[in-house]
Design an enzyme around this catalytic site. Sequence first.
Site, PDB file in Angstrom:
ATOM      1  N   LYS A   1      38.933  53.188  46.852  1.00  0.00           N
ATOM      2  CA  LYS A   1      38.974  51.871  46.212  1.00  0.00           C
ATOM      3  C   LYS A   1      38.239  50.878  47.101  1.00  0.00           C
ATOM      4  O   LYS A   1      38.174  51.050  48.318  1.00  0.00           O
ATOM      5  CB  LYS A   1      40.424  51.402  46.030  1.00  0.00           C
ATOM      6  CG  LYS A   1      40.582  50.357  44.949  1.00  0.00           C
ATOM      7  CD  LYS A   1      40.618  50.966  43.563  1.00  0.00           C
ATOM      8  CE  LYS A   1      40.775  49.944  42.474  1.00  0.00           C
ATOM      9  NZ  LYS A   1      41.127  50.589  41.188  1.00  0.00           N
TER      10      LYS A   1
HETATM   11  P1  NAD Z   1      40.381  41.567  34.561  1.00  0.00           P
HETATM   12  O1  NAD Z   1      39.970  40.749  35.703  1.00  0.00           O
HETATM   13  O2  NAD Z   1      39.413  41.882  33.477  1.00  0.00           O
HETATM   14  O3  NAD Z   1      41.669  40.941  33.842  1.00  0.00           O
HETATM   15  C1  NAD Z   1      42.821  40.488  34.491  1.00  0.00           C
HETATM   16  C2  NAD Z   1      43.416  39.401  33.605  1.00  0.00           C
HETATM   17  O4  NAD Z   1      44.691  39.021  34.113  1.00  0.00           O
HETATM   18  C3  NAD Z   1      42.551  38.131  33.572  1.00  0.00           C
HETATM   19  O5  NAD Z   1      42.401  37.705  32.233  1.00  0.00           O
HETATM   20  C4  NAD Z   1      43.349  37.137  34.407  1.00  0.00           C
HETATM   21  O6  NAD Z   1      43.135  35.799  34.004  1.00  0.00           O
HETATM   22  C5  NAD Z   1      44.772  37.595  34.136  1.00  0.00           C
HETATM   23  N1  NAD Z   1      45.711  37.186  35.178  1.00  0.00           N
HETATM   24  C6  NAD Z   1      45.496  37.080  36.503  1.00  0.00           C
HETATM   25  N2  NAD Z   1      46.616  36.663  37.119  1.00  0.00           N
HETATM   26  C7  NAD Z   1      47.548  36.516  36.147  1.00  0.00           C
HETATM   27  C8  NAD Z   1      48.910  36.118  36.158  1.00  0.00           C
HETATM   28  N3  NAD Z   1      49.541  35.794  37.281  1.00  0.00           N
HETATM   29  N4  NAD Z   1      49.577  36.097  34.974  1.00  0.00           N
HETATM   30  C9  NAD Z   1      48.959  36.435  33.827  1.00  0.00           C
HETATM   31  N5  NAD Z   1      47.668  36.805  33.765  1.00  0.00           N
HETATM   32  C10 NAD Z   1      46.971  36.856  34.912  1.00  0.00           C
HETATM   33  O7  NAD Z   1      40.979  42.913  35.207  1.00  0.00           O
HETATM   34  P2  NAD Z   1      41.178  44.318  34.505  1.00  0.00           P
HETATM   35  O8  NAD Z   1      39.987  45.142  34.785  1.00  0.00           O
HETATM   36  O9  NAD Z   1      41.674  44.129  33.113  1.00  0.00           O
HETATM   37  O10 NAD Z   1      42.349  44.910  35.425  1.00  0.00           O
HETATM   38  C11 NAD Z   1      43.707  44.542  35.257  1.00  0.00           C
HETATM   39  C12 NAD Z   1      44.594  45.568  35.955  1.00  0.00           C
HETATM   40  O11 NAD Z   1      44.299  46.864  35.433  1.00  0.00           O
HETATM   41  C13 NAD Z   1      44.376  45.681  37.474  1.00  0.00           C
HETATM   42  O12 NAD Z   1      45.612  46.012  38.077  1.00  0.00           O
HETATM   43  C14 NAD Z   1      43.431  46.851  37.606  1.00  0.00           C
HETATM   44  O13 NAD Z   1      43.529  47.495  38.861  1.00  0.00           O
HETATM   45  C15 NAD Z   1      43.950  47.742  36.494  1.00  0.00           C
HETATM   46  N6  NAD Z   1      42.969  48.734  36.021  1.00  0.00           N
HETATM   47  C16 NAD Z   1      41.746  48.357  35.528  1.00  0.00           C
HETATM   48  C17 NAD Z   1      40.859  49.327  35.070  1.00  0.00           C
HETATM   49  C18 NAD Z   1      39.525  48.981  34.446  1.00  0.00           C
HETATM   50  O14 NAD Z   1      38.869  49.895  33.913  1.00  0.00           O
HETATM   51  N7  NAD Z   1      39.085  47.755  34.444  1.00  0.00           N
HETATM   52  C19 NAD Z   1      41.212  50.676  35.142  1.00  0.00           C
HETATM   53  C20 NAD Z   1      42.466  51.027  35.632  1.00  0.00           C
HETATM   54  C21 NAD Z   1      43.344  50.039  36.062  1.00  0.00           C
END
Ligand code: NAD
Length: 477
Positions: free
Chosen positions: A107
Amino acid sequence: MISADEPSFRESVDLMFRRAARHLELGPGLEEKIRVCNSTYTVRFGVRLRGQIQTFTGYRSVHSEHMEPVKGGIRYALSVNQDEVEALAALMTYKCALVETPFGGSKGGLCIDPRDYDEHELEQITRRFAYELIKRDLINPAQNVPAPDMGTGEREMAWIADQYMRMNTTDINGKACVTGKPPHAGGIQGRVEATGRGLQYALQEFFRHPQDVARARLSGGLDGKRIVVQGLGNVGYHVAKFLSVEDGAKIVAVAERDGMVTNDRGLDIDALQAWMAGNKGSIRDFPGGTFSEESAAALELPCDILIPAAHEGVIHRGNAARIQAPLIIEAANGPITFGADEILRQMGCVIIPDLYANAGGVTVSYFEWVKNLSHIRFGRMQRRAEEARSRLMVEELERLSDDRHLGWTLSPDFKQKFLMGSDELALVRSGLDDTMRTAYQAMREVWYGTEGIEDLRMAAYVVSIGRVAKTYKSKGL
Ligand code: NAD
């Protein structure tokens, strides 16, 4: 986020690992070898922006190289630190083993709020960070392959791939150095939606098992289920949209950084996302629901399914007892701390754990990597051959019906679907669905079949650790 009296994110992952490892006879040496993070590289680099040099701090952590390349996203957030990337890298090891993608775990992260920079500045920062990692083989198609995570997406992955190819002009497999690229830059159809789609397939599989559904004190299928989603980013948006538009579920609340919106009749997720896009990421004043500034309170609303899809540590010892959802699916990595996990289990809450639930992203990343190495789009060779075979069958049925005056007619809808060969998107979705079903069944077998395994998280860890251990043993360790 996680209060000082709780274990850190990495310690939480370690504790979950140890809880499961007790059920495997690994011996202390091998258990320790699997658990520890192999290495973490910290880099500080300068970029000249707005007339002065700004220094950035980035990390790339490699948790386990029992298989190579190692795989894991790159996160852009101010909260990024060594503990966090090491926890996320460990989760990647277990996740890849669980869904049988042939990678070790890694990561990366950059301490930055991407909203503070314009596109050109972000490109300069990303290229410089990529340069630092590429020159140490921490980005490399055979050794370490990043992907998007919080704060990054297709655009950043395209810059990274281009940077690698500028520095390795004769590497014919250069595009495979990173996944999550846009399709025009070597990406694959269905990668952007993959994590959300995988969560949908995971829930569909869960609801195929009435015995499991009953353990969550629920009944029936996804249709009509009331869902609360935290975080409407890449993952949260896609899962909320698919569950509401395709499976008949109702998204009754969405929490974002600045508050939450609720609607008992179900929110229109596309309209909400469009509102955010037009209002600098804010959900305030969205006309399709009621706004409240109490964002974290959304987690405590009554609902059937809770989907934390923002970041780690949001359900902790301080609020766990107030959670009302009988079923939680961890879309984010590590949204439930070790302490909260214990409280929720005692309350009878069923948790579909992160290492399984959000594995759709890495699964489709695997397909993209294979596509890049084989230099051909999935479906290109067989699609029309498949269509020709189906057409032969349809024409033969129609001829038989005419010859024998049977009066059969195939419904136009059936004919159209049957005659359609599989394109890349259809193949990606099929491969993802199969992966999510197979991995669920592997967890479930352990959940029901092993004395002392009471929850899906422990079952998931037992399956993963067992697989990693086998790989280490066959390497002679
Ligand atoms: P992203 O940045 O696209 O979205 C995150 C969202 O959460 C944003 O809209 C942000 O405004 C919101 N947010 C941030 N803090 C917040 C809070 N305190 N309360 C409510 N909303 C809040 O990120 P993502 O890619 O969707 O990733 C989100 C989670 O999923 C992370 O933990 C990431 O590790 C995990 N993840 C992502 C992927 C991927 O393919 N993108 C894959 C596996 C896991």
